[in-house]
Design a protein around this motif. Structure first.
Motif, PDB file in Angstrom:
ATOM      1  N   SER A  59       2.548  11.013  -3.590  1.00 58.04           N
ATOM      2  CA  SER A  59       2.047  10.032  -4.578  1.00 58.04           C
ATOM      3  C   SER A  59       0.523  10.096  -4.664  1.00 58.04           C
ATOM      4  CB  SER A  59       2.523   8.614  -4.240  1.00 58.04           C
ATOM      5  OG  SER A  59       1.780   8.034  -3.179  1.00 58.04           O
ATOM      6  N   LEU A  60      -0.137  10.376  -3.550  1.00 57.31           N
ATOM      7  CA  LEU A  60      -1.608  10.492  -3.570  1.00 57.31           C
ATOM      8  C   LEU A  60      -2.029  11.765  -4.312  1.00 57.31           C
ATOM      9  CD1 LEU A  60      -2.407   9.376   0.106  1.00 57.31           C
ATOM     10  CD2 LEU A  60      -2.824   8.067  -1.997  1.00 57.31           C
ATOM     11  N   ALA A  61      -1.300  12.845  -4.073  1.00 56.82           N
ATOM     12  CA  ALA A  61      -1.621  14.108  -4.748  1.00 56.82           C
ATOM     13  C   ALA A  61      -1.429  13.971  -6.258  1.00 56.82           C
ATOM     14  CB  ALA A  61      -0.752  15.233  -4.190  1.00 56.82           C
ATOM     15  N   ILE A  76     -15.095   5.201  -4.179  1.00 60.93           N
ATOM     16  CA  ILE A  76     -13.683   5.103  -3.779  1.00 60.93           C
ATOM     17  C   ILE A  76     -13.621   4.052  -2.673  1.00 60.93           C
ATOM     18  CG2 ILE A  76     -11.680   6.296  -2.792  1.00 60.93           C
ATOM     19  CD1 ILE A  76     -12.870   8.945  -3.822  1.00 60.93           C
ATOM     20  N   VAL A  77     -12.880   2.989  -2.903  1.00 56.88           N
ATOM     21  CA  VAL A  77     -12.786   1.937  -1.884  1.00 56.88           C
ATOM     22  C   VAL A  77     -11.328   1.793  -1.459  1.00 56.88           C
ATOM     23  CG1 VAL A  77     -13.359  -0.419  -1.255  1.00 56.88           C
ATOM     24  CG2 VAL A  77     -14.685   0.727  -3.037  1.00 56.88           C
ATOM     25  N   VAL A  78     -11.089   1.916  -0.167  1.00 57.48           N
ATOM     26  CA  VAL A  78      -9.735   1.794   0.364  1.00 57.48           C
ATOM     27  C   VAL A  78      -9.594   0.400   0.975  1.00 57.48           C
ATOM     28  CG1 VAL A  78      -7.959   2.842   1.812  1.00 57.48           C
ATOM     29  CG2 VAL A  78      -9.821   4.253   0.896  1.00 57.48           C
ATOM     30  N   ALA A  79      -8.877  -0.456   0.264  1.00 60.49           N
ATOM     31  CA  ALA A  79      -8.731  -1.859   0.685  1.00 60.49           C
ATOM     32  C   ALA A  79      -7.302  -2.157   1.108  1.00 60.49           C
ATOM     33  CB  ALA A  79      -9.172  -2.794  -0.431  1.00 60.49           C
ATOM     34  N   THR A  80      -6.597  -1.146   1.580  1.00 59.43           N
ATOM     35  CA  THR A  80      -5.245  -1.342   2.099  1.00 59.43           C
ATOM     36  C   THR A  80      -5.333  -1.753   3.565  1.00 59.43           C
ATOM     37  OG1 THR A  80      -5.211   0.988   2.629  1.00 59.43           O
ATOM     38  CG2 THR A  80      -4.150   0.340   0.571  1.00 59.43           C
ATOM     39  N   GLY A  81      -4.262  -2.290   4.089  1.00 50.80           N
ATOM     40  CA  GLY A  81      -4.237  -2.601   5.517  1.00 50.80           C
ATOM     41  C   GLY A  81      -3.125  -3.562   5.841  1.00 50.80           C
ATOM     42  N   ARG A  82      -2.841  -3.655   7.144  1.00 54.63           N
ATOM     43  CA  ARG A  82      -1.781  -4.562   7.595  1.00 54.63           C
ATOM     44  C   ARG A  82      -2.120  -5.080   8.992  1.00 54.63           C
ATOM     45  NH1 ARG A  82       3.258  -6.494   7.279  1.00 54.63           N
ATOM     46  NH2 ARG A  82       4.545  -6.330   9.132  1.00 54.63           N
ATOM     47  N   ALA A 104      -0.199   4.032  11.400  1.00 52.36           N
ATOM     48  CA  ALA A 104       0.142   4.694  10.134  1.00 52.36           C
ATOM     49  C   ALA A 104      -0.605   4.038   8.974  1.00 52.36           C
ATOM     50  CB  ALA A 104       1.648   4.652   9.904  1.00 52.36           C
ATOM     51  N   ILE A 105      -0.479   2.713   8.867  1.00 50.64           N
ATOM     52  CA  ILE A 105      -1.047   2.030   7.687  1.00 50.64           C
ATOM     53  C   ILE A 105      -2.570   1.933   7.776  1.00 50.64           C
ATOM     54  CG2 ILE A 105      -1.125  -0.160   6.420  1.00 50.64           C
ATOM     55  CD1 ILE A 105       1.834  -0.530   7.132  1.00 50.64           C
ATOM     56  N   ASN A 106      -3.093   1.580   8.951  1.00 46.95           N
ATOM     57  CA  ASN A 106      -4.534   1.295   9.031  1.00 46.95           C
ATOM     58  C   ASN A 106      -5.411   2.507   9.305  1.00 46.95           C
ATOM     59  OD1 ASN A 106      -4.052  -1.434   8.562  1.00 46.95           O
ATOM     60  ND2 ASN A 106      -3.782  -1.878  10.734  1.00 46.95           N
ATOM     61  N   ALA A 107      -4.868   3.536   9.926  1.00 45.21           N
ATOM     62  CA  ALA A 107      -5.694   4.705  10.262  1.00 45.21           C
ATOM     63  C   ALA A 107      -5.267   5.945   9.465  1.00 45.21           C
ATOM     64  CB  ALA A 107      -5.626   4.988  11.761  1.00 45.21           C
ATOM     65  N   ALA A 108      -3.981   6.323   9.586  1.00 42.68           N
ATOM     66  CA  ALA A 108      -3.538   7.558   8.923  1.00 42.68           C
ATOM     67  C   ALA A 108      -3.614   7.436   7.406  1.00 42.68           C
ATOM     68  CB  ALA A 108      -2.113   7.891   9.367  1.00 42.68           C
ATOM     69  N   GLY A 109      -3.172   6.302   6.869  1.00 44.14           N
ATOM     70  CA  GLY A 109      -3.140   6.134   5.406  1.00 44.14           C
ATOM     71  C   GLY A 109      -4.505   6.355   4.756  1.00 44.14           C
ATOM     72  N   PRO A 110      -5.541   5.618   5.176  1.00 47.76           N
ATOM     73  CA  PRO A 110      -6.862   5.832   4.567  1.00 47.76           C
ATOM     74  C   PRO A 110      -7.373   7.270   4.749  1.00 47.76           C
ATOM     75  CG  PRO A 110      -6.813   3.732   5.720  1.00 47.76           C
ATOM     76  CD  PRO A 110      -5.524   4.430   6.049  1.00 47.76           C
ATOM     77  N   ALA A 111      -7.031   7.909   5.887  1.00 51.00           N
ATOM     78  CA  ALA A 111      -7.471   9.299   6.090  1.00 51.00           C
ATOM     79  C   ALA A 111      -6.759  10.223   5.092  1.00 51.00           C
ATOM     80  CB  ALA A 111      -7.177   9.733   7.527  1.00 51.00           C
ATOM     81  N   LEU A 112      -5.497   9.935   4.802  1.00 49.95           N
ATOM     82  CA  LEU A 112      -4.781  10.744   3.804  1.00 49.95           C
ATOM     83  C   LEU A 112      -5.342  10.499   2.403  1.00 49.95           C
ATOM     84  CD1 LEU A 112      -1.125  10.357   5.162  1.00 49.95           C
ATOM     85  CD2 LEU A 112      -2.612  12.387   5.289  1.00 49.95           C
ATOM     86  N   VAL A 113      -5.799   9.289   2.164  1.00 48.20           N
ATOM     87  CA  VAL A 113      -6.479   9.017   0.887  1.00 48.20           C
ATOM     88  C   VAL A 113      -7.714   9.909   0.782  1.00 48.20           C
ATOM     89  CG1 VAL A 113      -7.766   7.295  -0.434  1.00 48.20           C
ATOM     90  CG2 VAL A 113      -5.642   6.636   0.713  1.00 48.20           C
ATOM     91  N   ALA A 114      -8.488   9.985   1.857  1.00 47.67           N
ATOM     92  CA  ALA A 114      -9.675  10.853   1.855  1.00 47.67           C
ATOM     93  C   ALA A 114      -9.261  12.309   1.619  1.00 47.67           C
ATOM     94  CB  ALA A 114     -10.428  10.724   3.182  1.00 47.67           C
ATOM     95  N   LYS A 115      -8.197  12.727   2.285  1.00 45.01           N
ATOM     96  CA  LYS A 115      -7.719  14.115   2.131  1.00 45.01           C
ATOM     97  C   LYS A 115      -7.480  14.459   0.659  1.00 45.01           C
ATOM     98  CE  LYS A 115      -3.627  16.964   3.108  1.00 45.01           C
ATOM     99  NZ  LYS A 115      -2.371  17.089   3.861  1.00 45.01           N
ATOM    100  N   THR A 163     -15.619  11.175  11.311  1.00 42.99           N
ATOM    101  CA  THR A 163     -15.373  12.633  11.372  1.00 42.99           C
ATOM    102  C   THR A 163     -15.333  13.227   9.960  1.00 42.99           C
ATOM    103  OG1 THR A 163     -14.096  12.296  13.389  1.00 42.99           O
ATOM    104  CG2 THR A 163     -13.747  14.370  12.239  1.00 42.99           C
ATOM    105  N   ILE A 164     -14.656  12.532   9.063  1.00 43.09           N
ATOM    106  CA  ILE A 164     -14.550  12.992   7.670  1.00 43.09           C
ATOM    107  C   ILE A 164     -15.934  13.001   7.019  1.00 43.09           C
ATOM    108  CG2 ILE A 164     -13.685  12.280   5.392  1.00 43.09           C
ATOM    109  CD1 ILE A 164     -11.118  11.266   6.984  1.00 43.09           C
TER     110      ILE A 164
END
Ligand SMILES: NC(=O)c1ccc[n+]([C@@H]2O[C@H](COP(=O)([O-])OP(=O)(O)OC[C@H]3O[C@@H](n4cnc5c(N)ncnc54)[C@H](OP(=O)(O)O)[C@@H]3O)[C@@H](O)[C@H]2O)c1
Length: 237
Positions: A59-61, A76-82, A104-115, A163-164
């Motif tokens: 879905s991100l791609a 780009i602002v990532v305002a997701t979280g749980r 998954a939601i707070n760390a991996a998700g935003p990093a995948l958004v950056a990807k 890191t990103i």
């Protein structure tokens, strides 16, 4: 307002994300990304909604491909979280499921958004990628303990974005990536935990969004990779 200058807001269906999208739309075209359409966000000139789940790379791609045809993203602002309804009060309350979900939601998700989305930032103009973290993700500032999974997942987010940021700078000399603490904000996420908040310290989403956008506007090249509060002060790792 150039059509090609976009802001992208992830989590635009949430309290702070919705307020950020609203305020940014007064300044530039906004693409709101969320699992469900944000309330009161019809497709209109300068306001676009696309479906995206930060845990679903396809879905991100797909969103990135569609946005690439619209222009470049200077913000780009990532305002997701749980946070969850029952953050841990003790080590005995830890479960693998809760830890895995928070990471998954707070760390991996935003990093995948950056990807998937950082490629949409301009090469020759300033841009900011900001992911909402939380002060409780600071190891140096942790004097109370508790909320193990949420804290640790936000600390992991800070490391991922740092890191990103280093890598991003190699191709975007004017590109900045940061994590931001929005303050304690009156949203669904904080609702069950607002009792102890001191008078005047519980922000409306609009107040937080205004402060966050002011921090984003004030960032310079030396701030790349940092972790900042809503008032612009650096937060210890
Ligand atoms: N509120 C505070 O006091 C506070 C304090 C410190 C930090 N923060 C941080 O600020 C950020 C925004 O929080 P908020 O208070 O605005 O919370 P919120 O109102 O609960 O909004 C959270 C947003 O995250 C989205 N989300 C969750 N999982 C997702 C997924 N897999 N894919 C796409 N979107 C997903 C939700 O989408 P759905 O609508 O589809 O569920 C919603 O839009 C979070 O990172 C939070 O940790 C908040």
């Amino acid at each position: 307002m150039a059509t090609s200058d976009l802001a992208i807001v992830l989590g635009a269906s949430g309290g702070i994300g919705r307020a950020l999208a609203e305020q940014l739309s007064a300044r530039q075209h906004v693409v709101a990304l969320s699992r469900r359409r944000p309330e009161g966000w019809p497709d209109a000139a300068g306001r676009i909604w696309l479906p995206a789940d930060i845990l679903d790379e396809a879905s991100l791609a797909e969103a990135a491909t569609r946005i690439a045809g619209m222009g470049e993203a200077s913000r780009i602002v990532v305002a997701t979280g749980r946070l969850g309804l029952r953050p841990e009060k003790s080590t005995q309350a830890l479960t693998l499921d809760a830890l895995a979900e928070a990471f998954a939601i707070n760390a991996a998700g935003p990093a995948l958004v950056a990807k998937h989305l950082l490629r949409l930032t301009p090469r020759d103009r300033p841009s900011v990628f900001a992911a909402l973290s939380a002060r409780v993700g600071s190891i140096g500032d942790n004097r109370l303990g508790g909320w193990h999974a949420y804290r640790a997942s936000k600390a992991a987010l800070n490391m991922l974005v740092h890191t990103i940021a280093i890598e991003h700078r190699r191709t975007r000399k004017l590109g900045i990536c940061v994590t931001l603490h929005p303050g304690t904000v009156d949203t669904g996420l904080s609702k069950p935990f607002q009792a102890g908040v001191a008078d005047g310290r519980l922000f409306t989403p609009a107040r937080s969004a205004t402060a966050l956008l002011s921090v984003i506007d004030g960032l310079g090249p030396d701030d790349n990779g940092g972790f900042y509060a809503w008032d612009g002060t650096a937060i210890p790792w």
